[in-house]
Every structure is written in structure tokens, then in C-alpha cells.
Design a protein around this motif. Structure first.
Motif, PDB file in Angstrom:
ATOM      1  N   CYS A  15       5.291  16.445  -3.746  1.00 49.34           N
ATOM      2  CA  CYS A  15       5.369  15.149  -4.437  1.00 49.34           C
ATOM      3  C   CYS A  15       6.047  14.109  -3.557  1.00 49.34           C
ATOM      4  O   CYS A  15       5.626  12.945  -3.511  1.00 49.34           O
ATOM      5  CB  CYS A  15       6.132  15.286  -5.750  1.00 49.34           C
ATOM      6  N   GLY A  16       7.087  14.524  -2.840  1.00 45.95           N
ATOM      7  CA  GLY A  16       7.790  13.594  -1.957  1.00 45.95           C
ATOM      8  C   GLY A  16       6.922  13.103  -0.817  1.00 45.95           C
ATOM      9  O   GLY A  16       6.919  11.913  -0.496  1.00 45.95           O
ATOM     10  N   VAL A  17       6.158  14.001  -0.199  1.00 48.33           N
ATOM     11  CA  VAL A  17       5.271  13.594   0.891  1.00 48.33           C
ATOM     12  C   VAL A  17       4.161  12.692   0.363  1.00 48.33           C
ATOM     13  O   VAL A  17       3.822  11.674   0.971  1.00 48.33           O
ATOM     14  CB  VAL A  17       4.703  14.837   1.615  1.00 48.33           C
ATOM     15  N   TYR A  18       3.573  13.058  -0.771  1.00 48.42           N
ATOM     16  CA  TYR A  18       2.500  12.251  -1.352  1.00 48.42           C
ATOM     17  C   TYR A  18       2.986  10.840  -1.677  1.00 48.42           C
ATOM     18  O   TYR A  18       2.320   9.846  -1.354  1.00 48.42           O
ATOM     19  CB  TYR A  18       1.949  12.922  -2.606  1.00 48.42           C
ATOM     20  N   LEU A  19       4.144  10.744  -2.321  1.00 47.46           N
ATOM     21  CA  LEU A  19       4.660   9.428  -2.690  1.00 47.46           C
ATOM     22  C   LEU A  19       5.127   8.632  -1.478  1.00 47.46           C
ATOM     23  O   LEU A  19       5.059   7.404  -1.476  1.00 47.46           O
ATOM     24  CB  LEU A  19       5.797   9.567  -3.705  1.00 47.46           C
ATOM     25  N   SER A  20       5.602   9.310  -0.437  1.00 45.60           N
ATOM     26  CA  SER A  20       6.035   8.609   0.768  1.00 45.60           C
ATOM     27  C   SER A  20       4.866   7.987   1.521  1.00 45.60           C
ATOM     28  O   SER A  20       5.055   7.038   2.285  1.00 45.60           O
ATOM     29  CB  SER A  20       6.786   9.553   1.704  1.00 45.60           C
ATOM     30  N   VAL A  29      10.199   4.941  -2.068  1.00 45.83           N
ATOM     31  CA  VAL A  29      11.595   5.244  -2.423  1.00 45.83           C
ATOM     32  C   VAL A  29      11.660   6.511  -3.276  1.00 45.83           C
ATOM     33  O   VAL A  29      12.515   7.377  -3.050  1.00 45.83           O
ATOM     34  CB  VAL A  29      12.241   4.041  -3.148  1.00 45.83           C
ATOM     35  N   LEU A  30      10.757   6.639  -4.241  1.00 47.20           N
ATOM     36  CA  LEU A  30      10.724   7.862  -5.058  1.00 47.20           C
ATOM     37  C   LEU A  30      10.384   9.085  -4.209  1.00 47.20           C
ATOM     38  O   LEU A  30      10.939  10.170  -4.423  1.00 47.20           O
ATOM     39  CB  LEU A  30       9.710   7.714  -6.184  1.00 47.20           C
ATOM     40  N   GLY A  31       9.469   8.930  -3.266  1.00 52.93           N
ATOM     41  CA  GLY A  31       9.111  10.044  -2.390  1.00 52.93           C
ATOM     42  C   GLY A  31      10.279  10.511  -1.546  1.00 52.93           C
ATOM     43  O   GLY A  31      10.511  11.718  -1.386  1.00 52.93           O
ATOM     44  N   LEU A  32      11.042   9.570  -0.999  1.00 51.29           N
ATOM     45  CA  LEU A  32      12.223   9.949  -0.224  1.00 51.29           C
ATOM     46  C   LEU A  32      13.271  10.626  -1.107  1.00 51.29           C
ATOM     47  O   LEU A  32      13.956  11.553  -0.669  1.00 51.29           O
ATOM     48  CB  LEU A  32      12.811   8.718   0.458  1.00 51.29           C
ATOM     49  N   SER A  36      14.690  14.440  -0.676  1.00 50.67           N
ATOM     50  CA  SER A  36      16.109  14.772  -0.589  1.00 50.67           C
ATOM     51  C   SER A  36      16.509  15.801  -1.649  1.00 50.67           C
ATOM     52  O   SER A  36      17.334  16.674  -1.390  1.00 50.67           O
ATOM     53  CB  SER A  36      16.968  13.517  -0.697  1.00 50.67           C
ATOM     54  N   TYR A  37      15.898  15.721  -2.845  1.00 51.27           N
ATOM     55  CA  TYR A  37      16.155  16.750  -3.858  1.00 51.27           C
ATOM     56  C   TYR A  37      15.677  18.121  -3.384  1.00 51.27           C
ATOM     57  O   TYR A  37      16.361  19.135  -3.594  1.00 51.27           O
ATOM     58  CB  TYR A  37      15.459  16.413  -5.169  1.00 51.27           C
ATOM     59  N   ALA A  38      14.515  18.150  -2.740  1.00 54.96           N
ATOM     60  CA  ALA A  38      13.984  19.419  -2.238  1.00 54.96           C
ATOM     61  C   ALA A  38      14.895  20.004  -1.166  1.00 54.96           C
ATOM     62  O   ALA A  38      15.168  21.208  -1.163  1.00 54.96           O
ATOM     63  CB  ALA A  38      12.568  19.222  -1.690  1.00 54.96           C
ATOM     64  N   THR A  84      18.889   5.902   0.246  1.00 57.89           N
ATOM     65  CA  THR A  84      18.132   5.298  -0.846  1.00 57.89           C
ATOM     66  C   THR A  84      18.568   3.857  -1.080  1.00 57.89           C
ATOM     67  O   THR A  84      17.721   2.970  -1.271  1.00 57.89           O
ATOM     68  CB  THR A  84      18.309   6.122  -2.129  1.00 57.89           C
ATOM     69  N   ALA A  85      19.856   3.604  -1.053  1.00 57.41           N
ATOM     70  CA  ALA A  85      20.343   2.235  -1.227  1.00 57.41           C
ATOM     71  C   ALA A  85      19.842   1.339  -0.096  1.00 57.41           C
ATOM     72  O   ALA A  85      19.419   0.197  -0.339  1.00 57.41           O
ATOM     73  CB  ALA A  85      21.868   2.225  -1.279  1.00 57.41           C
ATOM     74  N   PHE A  86      19.848   1.841   1.131  1.00 56.59           N
ATOM     75  CA  PHE A  86      19.360   1.057   2.263  1.00 56.59           C
ATOM     76  C   PHE A  86      17.871   0.756   2.140  1.00 56.59           C
ATOM     77  O   PHE A  86      17.442  -0.381   2.377  1.00 56.59           O
ATOM     78  CB  PHE A  86      19.641   1.793   3.577  1.00 56.59           C
ATOM     79  N   VAL A  87      17.072   1.736   1.744  1.00 54.26           N
ATOM     80  CA  VAL A  87      15.628   1.522   1.614  1.00 54.26           C
ATOM     81  C   VAL A  87      15.323   0.554   0.479  1.00 54.26           C
ATOM     82  O   VAL A  87      14.415  -0.280   0.593  1.00 54.26           O
ATOM     83  CB  VAL A  87      14.900   2.871   1.429  1.00 54.26           C
TER      84      VAL A  87
END
Length: 109
Positions: A15-20, A29-32, A36-38, A84-87
Motif C-alpha cells: 500500500c505504501g509503494v502504491y500510494l507513493s 504522504v500517506l504512502g510514506l 514507515s509503519y511497515a 511526514t511534517a517536512f513532506v
């Protein structure tokens, strides 16, 4: 249990790669965040957590918990929060300057 954790880490990574790879900034941002959760879950599980054991070695305790995975995960949480805050700030600045939220920077009406 290991299969369940492996599936969860794999789904979070996919999901992270797809959203990124999406074209707008919010899915990036959600993908990153999912990535990070993974990574956090992977680091925590690789530490072979023990329940009910103290993290400090003493003379009268036979089994103890390794404090290194918890320290790595806490550090990774702080780093991912800062990232995340920076992005988010970077994407807001790009939106205000270009007028759209496309990742590639091209103006699309």
C-alpha cells in the motif's frame, strides 16, 4: 503468528509503494506513512519480543527482554514524524506556488 505478521508487513509495504507512486501529494504522504509503519512493525517483530521479562540484566533474572528493538522503533517513529511534517510543509508550499498538487509539477487544468 509469523505468517500473519508477514502478511501485515507485506500489505503495508504494498500500500505504501502504491500510494507513493500516485500523482498527487496527499497519497504520497500517506504512502510514506504506511512505509514507515511497515518498517516499525518489521523492526519490532525482528527483536523477538518477550512478554513479562525485564529489559535490564540482573543476577536473579534468567530471561530478559532485549531493549534494542524498542529503542530502534522509538527512534524510527520520531524520524518518520519529522519526515511526514517536512513532506506536508513541502507539498503545501508547492501547492501555493504552482496552484495544483501534482507531484510532477506540471500544471493540469
Amino acid at each position: 503468528m509469523e505468517l500473519l505478521i508477514a502478511i501485515i508487513v507485506g500489505v503495508l509495504t504494498a500500500c505504501g509503494v502504491y500510494l507513493s507512486l500516485r500523482g498527487r501529494t496527499f497519497p504520497v504522504v500517506l504512502g510514506l506513512t504506511f512505509l514507515s509503519y511497515a518498517v516499525n512493525l518489521f523492526l519490532l517483530i525482528m527483536g523477538r519480543l518477550t512478554i513479562g521479562s525485564p529489559p535490564i540484566i540482573s543476577e536473579n533474572v534468567m530471561h530478559y527482554a532485549d531493549p534494542l528493538p524498542q529503542a530502534l522503533v522509538l527512534t524510527a517513529i520520531v524520524i518518520s514524524f519529522g519526515m511526514t511534517a517536512f513532506v506536508i510543509v513541502l507539498s503545501l508550499k508547492a501547492f501555493l506556488e504552482m496552484g495544483n498538487d501534482q507531484v510532477d509539477g506540471k500544471h493540469k487544468p
